[in-house]
Scaffold this motif. Structure first.
Motif, short mmCIF file in Angstrom:
data_model
loop_
_atom_site.label_atom_id
_atom_site.label_comp_id
_atom_site.label_asym_id
_atom_site.label_seq_id
_atom_site.Cartn_x
_atom_site.Cartn_y
_atom_site.Cartn_z
N VAL A 1 -40.35 76.88 7.37
CA VAL A 1 -40.01 77.78 6.27
C VAL A 1 -40.72 77.30 5.02
O VAL A 1 -40.85 76.09 4.78
CB VAL A 1 -38.48 77.82 6.05
N THR A 2 -41.19 78.21 4.18
CA THR A 2 -41.93 77.84 2.98
C THR A 2 -41.06 77.02 2.03
O THR A 2 -39.83 77.05 2.11
CB THR A 2 -42.43 79.09 2.23
N THR A 3 -41.71 76.29 1.13
CA THR A 3 -40.97 75.37 0.26
C THR A 3 -39.96 76.10 -0.62
O THR A 3 -38.81 75.67 -0.74
CB THR A 3 -41.94 74.58 -0.63
N ASP A 4 -40.38 77.20 -1.25
CA ASP A 4 -39.46 77.89 -2.15
C ASP A 4 -38.33 78.55 -1.39
O ASP A 4 -37.18 78.54 -1.84
CB ASP A 4 -40.20 78.93 -3.00
N GLN A 5 -38.62 79.09 -0.20
CA GLN A 5 -37.56 79.72 0.58
C GLN A 5 -36.63 78.67 1.19
O GLN A 5 -35.43 78.90 1.33
CB GLN A 5 -38.15 80.60 1.68
N SER A 6 -37.17 77.50 1.53
CA SER A 6 -36.33 76.41 2.03
C SER A 6 -35.35 75.94 0.95
O SER A 6 -34.17 75.70 1.23
CB SER A 6 -37.19 75.23 2.49
#
Length: 554
Positions: free
Chosen positions: A96-101
């Motif tokens: 999962v992408t950093t901002d979504q994580s």
């Protein structure tokens, strides 16, 4: 059977089930939070964590334990999401992408469960079970632990101790949430909810077409998702998905699960303070607001046919499952926005201006009718203190509640609690509307588009997690902004609640006199309801006037 009769029957069945649960579940939770006995499994947990279960903590120590546990939970879940492609049962899902994580970790640890992703195409089974579902248990337990500390503030005197966070957390998970969720997951499986470890099944339909069906451990997550008022769906469609919510029976069970603990906690409160009449007064206010909201939303969806689709259907069926219809959809929507659950079985963006506006208003009330697991009760108790203070000003005497004086120190904590969430909602929505790039994320323009943004920040700040939809929130700005709002909206109010608990616990009990305001009578119920609507609800009136009210007038 016509829809109206079926709708009334399910409302009556729900009310009866909640009424039957109120006393036994409330008394059981009171025993869990007050007993001196520790189970064998609990002692193993204490030994593994180095916890001295026999020593209570001061409120700063209780708070530090809570914040440390939550910080580790955020880091653990963030790592889980970023590394899921290296984990078993990942089903080939990418990291999962950093901002979504960050957004997802903040969301599930704060009991918000806001989801800017599609679960079936983003998360593997292990992350869903060992990451998200575990947080569903412990985040709900944290809320109950905080309200337990506040209640002890009322019951104890001349002490600086409000309980032991680790003991409260362990007992709530092992004695309340885990056994209840286990039994209810079996009930959901028997009712048709999916529970397996399958990945994606490619099937051929009767018409000769091809379809991909995702499986997974759904029922086990669905039970605690609703019971702990978490709300995060295994699938993107949440409780509108037939694998999560296959029929009218499971729909009613899920509504019951959302409400049962929060509606039973006033009994726990009454039992712990030694006066069950206090619990009856609090639950009466909760029931009044919940019933009024359900009536308003249902009436708007049944009779406000403000579109061509509505006229053709005879009611606003746009965005609603034909399996459930207007009554069950409205009942679910009201229950999920008046708790901190956020699960949905219909598309709130498609509700009428009156119905959708009421759903936003439900969250803006602070989700205290009945609210989330624990957070609803401590929220309404803060408002009860405000009510007693207002009544004290009317008669010119120092206000008292449950034998404790409400001095300037206590009222400062209560006032800061009340002001925190509106500040987050209004500042967040204002910033989003100020940036052209974030305005472009709105599907609709005008008042309805503003309602989408306002709903998103109201949902995040109140740790609800439901979405108005129609807003593209999977961007770096929205993932970060909403994640920060969720964290501050969860933990800053807890600071004030625990500080208030410590301040109350340090006082001596004062005797009841002829001038003491009775807080168990209908007079107090009416006064508290008025304070909820005026002090909290009208804070947002200008913002509501720009959104759903303007749309309704238009």
């Amino acid at each position: 059977m016509n829809d109206t009769l079926a709708g009334w029957l399910q409302v009556l069945a729900l009310v009866a089930a909640l009424g039957l649960s109120y006393r036994p579940l409330g008394d059981y939770m009171a025993r869990v939070l007050t007993t001196d006995r520790h189970g064998r499994a609990e002692r193993l947990v204490y030994r593994a964590g180095g916890v001295n279960a026999g020593i209570d903590q001061t409120w700063p120590a209780y708070l530090r334990s809570l914040l440390a546990f939550s910080a580790v939970s955020v880091l653990f879940l963030y790592a889980f999401l970023r590394l899921q492609n290296h984990l078993p049962l990942s089903l080939g899902m990418k990291p999962v992408t950093t901002d979504q994580s960050f957004n997802t970790a903040a969301s599930f640890v704060t009991n918000t469960n806001w989801q800017s992703y599609s679960g079936e195409s983003t998360m593997g089974h292990l992350v869903q079970m060992a990451g998200l579902a575990v947080q569903n248990f412990v985040s709900a337990a944290v809320g109950i632990a905080v309200v337990a500390a506040l209640i002890r503030g009322f019951t104890r005197k001349k002490t600086d101790r409000v309980g032991n966070f680790w003991v409260d957390l362990t007992r709530i998970v092992l004695r309340v949430l885990l056994p209840c969720a286990f039994v209810l997951a079996i009930v959901l499986v028997a009712s048709g909810v999916v529970q397996n470890f399958h990945g994606i099944h490619d099937i051929t339909t009767i018409a000769g077409g091809h379809q991909r069906l995702p499986g997974g451990p759904v029922a086990s997550q669905e039970a605690i998702k609703q019971l702990g008022t978490n709300g995060g769906g295994f699938y993107n469609a949440n409780s509108a998905h037939p694998f999560e919510n296959p029929n009218a029976l499971t729909n009613l069970i899920q509504i019951y699960l959302m409400l049962v603990i929060a509606f039973s906690l006033p009994r726990t409160f009454g039992t712990m303070v030694g006066d069950n009449r206090q619990g009856y007064a609090i639950v009466a206010v909760m029931a009044l607001i919940w019933g009024a909201s359900a009536a308003i939303v249902t009436a708007n969806e049944l009779h406000s046919v403000s579109s061509a689709v509505g006229h053709a259907a005879g009611a606003m069926m746009e965005g609603k499952e034909t399996r459930f219809g207007i009554w069950a959809s409205a009942l679910f929507a009201v229950s999920t926005t008046l708790t901190s659950c956020g699960a949905v079985n219909s598309f709130h963006d498609s509700y009428t201006p009156g119905g959708g506006g009421m759903l936003i208003f439900n969250m803006m009330l602070g989700e205290i009718a009945p609210g989330g697991t624990g957070s609803g009760l401590y929220g309404i108790l803060i408002l009860a203190l405000i009510t007693v203070f207002v009544a004290g000003l009317m008669v010119g005497r120092t206000p008292e509640y449950l034998g404790k004086k409400l001095r300037g120190r206590e009222m400062k904590f209560a006032s800061l609690y009340i002001l925190t969430t509106p500040a987050l909602v209004l500042a967040g929505a204002g910033l989003a509307m100020a940036f052209p790039g974030e305005r472009a994320a709105m599907l609709n323009s005008g008042p309805h588009g503003f309602s989408e943004v306002l709903y998103a920040f109201a949902s995040a700040a109140n740790n609800n997690g439901s979405a108005f939809a129609g807003l593209s929130v999977n961007t770096v700005w929205y993932n970060t902004a909403l994640g920060v709002v969720m964290l501050v909206g969860r933990f800053l109010p807890m600071v004030f609640v625990l500080a208030l608990a410590g301040s109350l616990a340090g006082q001596q009990h004062v005797p009841v006199t002829a001038g003491t305001l009775p807080t168990h009578r209908p007079q107090f119920v009416g006064l508290l309801t008025g304070v909820v609507l005026i002090v909290v609800g009208l804070t947002y009136f200008p913002a509501l006037a720009l959104g759903p009210l303007a749309e309704a007038l238009h």
